[in-house]
Design an enzyme around this catalytic site. Sequence first.
Site, PDB file in Angstrom:
ATOM      1  N   GLN A 210       0.864  -1.179   0.000  1.00 13.69           N
ATOM      2  CA  GLN A 210       0.000   0.000   0.000  1.00 13.69           C
ATOM      3  C   GLN A 210       0.904   1.233   0.000  1.00 13.69           C
ATOM      4  O   GLN A 210       1.362   1.682   1.053  1.00 13.69           O
ATOM      5  CB  GLN A 210      -0.927  -0.021   1.207  1.00 13.69           C
TER       6      GLN A 210
ATOM      7  N   ALA B  53     -11.677   2.458   4.449  1.00 11.43           N
ATOM      8  CA  ALA B  53     -10.732   1.589   3.744  1.00 11.43           C
ATOM      9  C   ALA B  53      -9.869   2.378   2.761  1.00 11.43           C
ATOM     10  O   ALA B  53     -10.062   3.577   2.552  1.00 11.43           O
ATOM     11  CB  ALA B  53     -11.491   0.483   3.020  1.00 11.43           C
ATOM     12  N   HIS B  54      -8.926   1.671   2.147  1.00 13.60           N
ATOM     13  CA  HIS B  54      -7.973   2.340   1.256  1.00 13.60           C
ATOM     14  C   HIS B  54      -8.665   2.946   0.032  1.00 13.60           C
ATOM     15  O   HIS B  54      -9.645   2.426  -0.473  1.00 13.60           O
ATOM     16  CB  HIS B  54      -6.841   1.397   0.838  1.00 13.60           C
ATOM     17  N   ASN B  55      -8.127   4.082  -0.375  1.00 14.56           N
ATOM     18  CA  ASN B  55      -8.551   4.813  -1.577  1.00 14.56           C
ATOM     19  C   ASN B  55      -9.903   5.507  -1.449  1.00 14.56           C
ATOM     20  O   ASN B  55     -10.399   6.083  -2.422  1.00 14.56           O
ATOM     21  CB  ASN B  55      -8.595   3.903  -2.812  1.00 14.56           C
TER      22      ASN B  55
END
EC number: 2.3.1.191
Length: 351
Positions: free
Chosen positions: A198, A239-241
Amino acid sequence: MSVTMTLGQLAEVLGATLKGPEALQITGLATLQEAGPTQLSFLANPQYRKYLDNSQAGAVLLKAADAESFAGNTLVVADPYLAYARISHLFDPKPKAEAGIHPSAVVAEDAQVDASASIGPFAVIESGARIGANVSIGAHCFIGARCVVGEGGWLAPRVTLYHDVTIGKRVVIQSGAVIGGEGFGFANEKGIWRKIAQIGGVTIGDDVEIGVNTAVDRGALSDTRIGDGVKLDNQIQIAHNVQIGDHTAMAACVGISGSTRIGKHCMLAGGVGLVGHIDICDNVFVSGMTMVTRSITEPGSYSSGTAMQPLADWRKSAARIRHLDDMAKRLQQLEKRVDTVTSGGLPTSEG
């Protein structure tokens, strides 16, 4: 910390119309039911109007219509709840941190810490980090490499910022929050999960508040982004993004899956869940425990699930769900028969 202000001073701060003695001293805030003669209260929700006449409060924040029939001291304002919010900070007993770096803190040689900032006991600030003016870093906080904390920020004890997290001005982060943890990214190779690095970061705007034990994961490639004025309650998972627009608010236990984008001025009630890779437009309200499985393109209020009902009734409803397919087929048969009769034909035998 004890604070005392006069009614006249409070009226000046709020631009309120005062009905009562200017010199009356106010030492704190309380509800209508609990306030004493030196405390200020407010009436914002009509369901509490029944407590107004018998309140022992030294003064009450009221709208003009409510103040007309109230015999006690009042500060007349357009929005009592907003007025209460503004003056609540005047009576906040939260200790004020003193500028300086505690001897037990560990600060990298090349980290930049403004002279007006406060770094608490056992805090760690890694290489390349920048701490702005009047920032307060609580005890046992971890500020990772190359992080930026903008001026006026306040981090409660035990906040964790992984590397490459950028935080705007006047941001409040409560204990246990983790910003910039690795997103949940894996590729499947013949049944075996292979980790995806990540390599993005997290960018947080100005005037954001993040609650206790909330997690904001770093992006897989580009940054996870939280807009200006966003308010996140306790135990939320971002969460990511994910991208969250300005002035959106979320209550506790909301979960947002990866790469979902949420617009400006949205409100998500407690326990809402969103699947990944969807878009939510501006000015959307989602009620508690709703599961959002597709994009929302029109502003408005949205819900899913069933409302609470007595257990016996719920069991009956749940039992009927098992028969819905059969009932739908029978309904189709009945519709065909009705169509045949109303069109002048004869019903056919279908068993």
